[in-house]
Design a protein around this motif. Structure first.
Motif, short mmCIF file in Angstrom:
data_model
loop_
_atom_site.label_atom_id
_atom_site.label_comp_id
_atom_site.label_asym_id
_atom_site.label_seq_id
_atom_site.Cartn_x
_atom_site.Cartn_y
_atom_site.Cartn_z
N ARG A 1 0.85 -1.06 0.18
CA ARG A 1 0.01 0.02 0.05
C ARG A 1 0.95 1.12 -0.09
N LEU A 2 1.64 1.52 -1.08
CA LEU A 2 2.50 2.55 -1.33
C LEU A 2 2.04 3.76 -1.06
N PRO A 3 2.39 4.76 -0.31
CA PRO A 3 2.10 6.19 -0.22
C PRO A 3 2.50 7.10 -1.24
N PHE A 4 2.53 6.51 -2.53
CA PHE A 4 2.93 7.43 -3.41
C PHE A 4 2.13 7.55 -4.67
N ALA A 5 2.21 8.59 -5.46
CA ALA A 5 1.01 8.97 -6.44
C ALA A 5 1.48 7.99 -7.60
N ASP A 6 0.34 8.00 -8.22
CA ASP A 6 0.43 7.38 -9.61
C ASP A 6 1.59 7.91 -10.43
N GLU A 7 2.33 7.08 -11.26
CA GLU A 7 3.00 7.55 -12.30
C GLU A 7 4.18 8.41 -11.88
N SER A 8 4.77 8.31 -10.76
CA SER A 8 5.54 9.13 -10.15
C SER A 8 6.77 9.10 -10.10
N PHE A 9 7.45 7.79 -10.32
CA PHE A 9 9.07 7.45 -10.18
C PHE A 9 9.26 7.14 -11.56
N ASP A 10 10.60 7.45 -12.08
CA ASP A 10 11.39 7.12 -13.19
C ASP A 10 12.11 5.58 -13.01
N GLN A 11 12.23 5.37 -11.81
CA GLN A 11 12.93 4.12 -11.45
C GLN A 11 12.57 3.61 -10.20
N VAL A 12 12.37 2.35 -9.92
CA VAL A 12 11.85 1.82 -8.77
C VAL A 12 13.11 0.59 -8.66
N MET A 13 13.73 0.70 -7.50
CA MET A 13 15.03 -0.08 -7.20
C MET A 13 14.54 -1.21 -5.99
N LEU B 1 16.60 -4.22 -3.68
CA LEU B 1 17.63 -5.25 -3.61
C LEU B 1 17.17 -6.44 -2.56
N PHE B 2 17.11 -7.59 -3.09
CA PHE B 2 16.58 -8.63 -1.98
C PHE B 2 15.45 -8.36 -1.24
N SER B 3 14.43 -7.80 -1.90
CA SER B 3 13.08 -7.32 -1.04
C SER B 3 12.09 -8.34 -1.99
N PRO B 4 10.82 -8.17 -1.23
CA PRO B 4 9.59 -8.72 -1.62
C PRO B 4 9.18 -7.84 -2.78
N SER B 5 8.01 -8.27 -3.58
CA SER B 5 7.78 -7.32 -4.80
C SER B 5 6.35 -7.43 -4.61
N ASP B 6 5.48 -6.16 -5.08
CA ASP B 6 4.22 -6.14 -5.40
C ASP B 6 4.12 -5.39 -6.70
N TYR B 7 4.22 -6.13 -7.69
CA TYR B 7 4.40 -5.71 -9.25
C TYR B 7 3.15 -4.71 -9.59
N GLN B 8 1.88 -4.87 -9.01
CA GLN B 8 0.88 -4.01 -9.31
C GLN B 8 0.88 -2.65 -8.75
N GLU B 9 1.53 -2.66 -7.45
CA GLU B 9 1.89 -1.45 -6.92
C GLU B 9 2.96 -0.78 -7.59
N PHE B 10 4.11 -1.47 -8.08
CA PHE B 10 5.15 -0.80 -8.64
C PHE B 10 4.85 -0.28 -10.01
N ASP B 11 3.88 -0.93 -10.74
CA ASP B 11 3.40 -0.61 -12.36
C ASP B 11 2.62 0.94 -11.86
N ARG B 12 1.89 0.73 -10.84
CA ARG B 12 1.20 1.91 -10.66
C ARG B 12 1.86 3.42 -10.34
N VAL B 13 2.95 3.11 -9.34
CA VAL B 13 3.75 4.28 -9.29
C VAL B 13 4.98 4.68 -10.18
N LEU B 14 5.27 3.63 -11.23
CA LEU B 14 6.10 4.13 -12.27
C LEU B 14 5.49 4.68 -13.21
N LYS B 15 6.47 5.80 -13.98
CA LYS B 15 5.98 6.52 -15.07
C LYS B 15 6.18 5.71 -16.29
#
Length: 284
Positions: free
Chosen positions: A150-162, A164-178
């Protein structure tokens, strides 16, 4: 100028990167000691200068001692070749960067030191202990406590999501990636810290070997044009830091893990770092 004042100014300047963790409304701005959304919800700044975005009491098994051990190992350069590889696949111009599971913040700090760019970089973790340590780092970085589901970040706000050895939530990552943005994920390969694995476990134990195939396949389901960059190197463990390597790694948590003594630690002079960088691009 006090650090908390600097952090408040940074967040206000970059408020469009955030959204309300309660109602998902856009952020109106920073007023006195709080981040205020357009619906009036307020998130207060901690005395350390970070924001706490969790709406429940989620915890973590990682404690301050583990993060301190991690900082000593990473400051000695354990992850530095990975970060150089990540830097190599980022554009030269300033980026908005989100570091998932930032821990005590050293990877993001080292990346920004390499880049020497005017990036807007945020690291988050679910652990308060890690984020409190991260706030001690110099530079124009911002850290917060948040949940990747439940990321507290706006839609399409980041150029890069990094991550390292962390779990993923691809739906949330897609939401916040430009559109055109990248997800940069470091995962272990079969020989990652193999020397430590062999010290901790018998060869027939499930923890003695690692297969990343399920992780790669899941990543490729979400990013069909995935690029995979393998990276392997030997890391010489500085004198006195072998115990920190053990403490920073969840490998020693396994039920059958051996309790290492001084003789075991003294034999651990170098480790194999065997990882892959998975690169997924979000298309328009």
């Amino acid at each position: 100028m006090k650090k908390i004042v600097i952090k408040k100014q940074w967040v206000n300047e970059h408020r469009r990167l955030f959204r309300c963790s309660v109602c998902q409304a856009p952020i109106k701005g920073v007023f006195e000691n709080s981040l205020i959304c357009e619906q009036g919800h307020a998130i207060d700044f901690n005395k350390h200068g970070y924001l706490y975005f969790l709406n429940n009491g989620n915890g973590t098994d990682y404690d301050r001692a583990m993060f301190e051990a991690r900082r000593r190992m990473l400051s000695a350069g354990l992850f530095l070749p990975m970060l150089k590889q990540i830097d190599a696949v980022m554009p030269d111009q300033p980026q908005t960067i989100l570091d998932v599971g930032t821990g005590e913040g050293t990877p993001l700090f080292q990346l920004e030191t390499l880049r020497d760019q005017k990036d807007a970089a945020i690291g988050f973790d679910i652990s308060k202990a890690g984020v409190q340590l991260a706030t001690q780092l110099p530079g124009k970085l911002f850290f917060c406590v948040a949940d990747l589901r439940r990321l507290p970040f706006a839609d399409e706000s980041f150029d890069q999501v990094m991550e390292l050895f962390s779990p993923s939530d691809y739906q949330e990552f897609d939401r916040v990636l430009k559109p055109g943005g990248q997800l940069l994920k470091i995962i272990p390969n079969a020989n990652y810290l193999i020397e430590l694995r062999h010290l901790l476990y018998d060869q027939n134990d499930q923890h003695a070997a690692y297969d990343n195939t399920p992780v790669v396949e899941r990543f490729m389901q979400h990013y069909q044009q995935t690029r995979i960059v393998p990276l392997q190197y030997q890391f010489e463990i500085p004198l006195g830091l072998a115990k920190d390597l053990v403490e920073m790694s969840p490998l020693h948590w396994g039920r059958n893990a051996k309790q290492l003594d001084e003789s075991d630690l003294s034999s651990l002079k170098q480790v194999t770092v065997d990882v892959s960088l998975l690169i997924g691009k979000k298309f328009d």
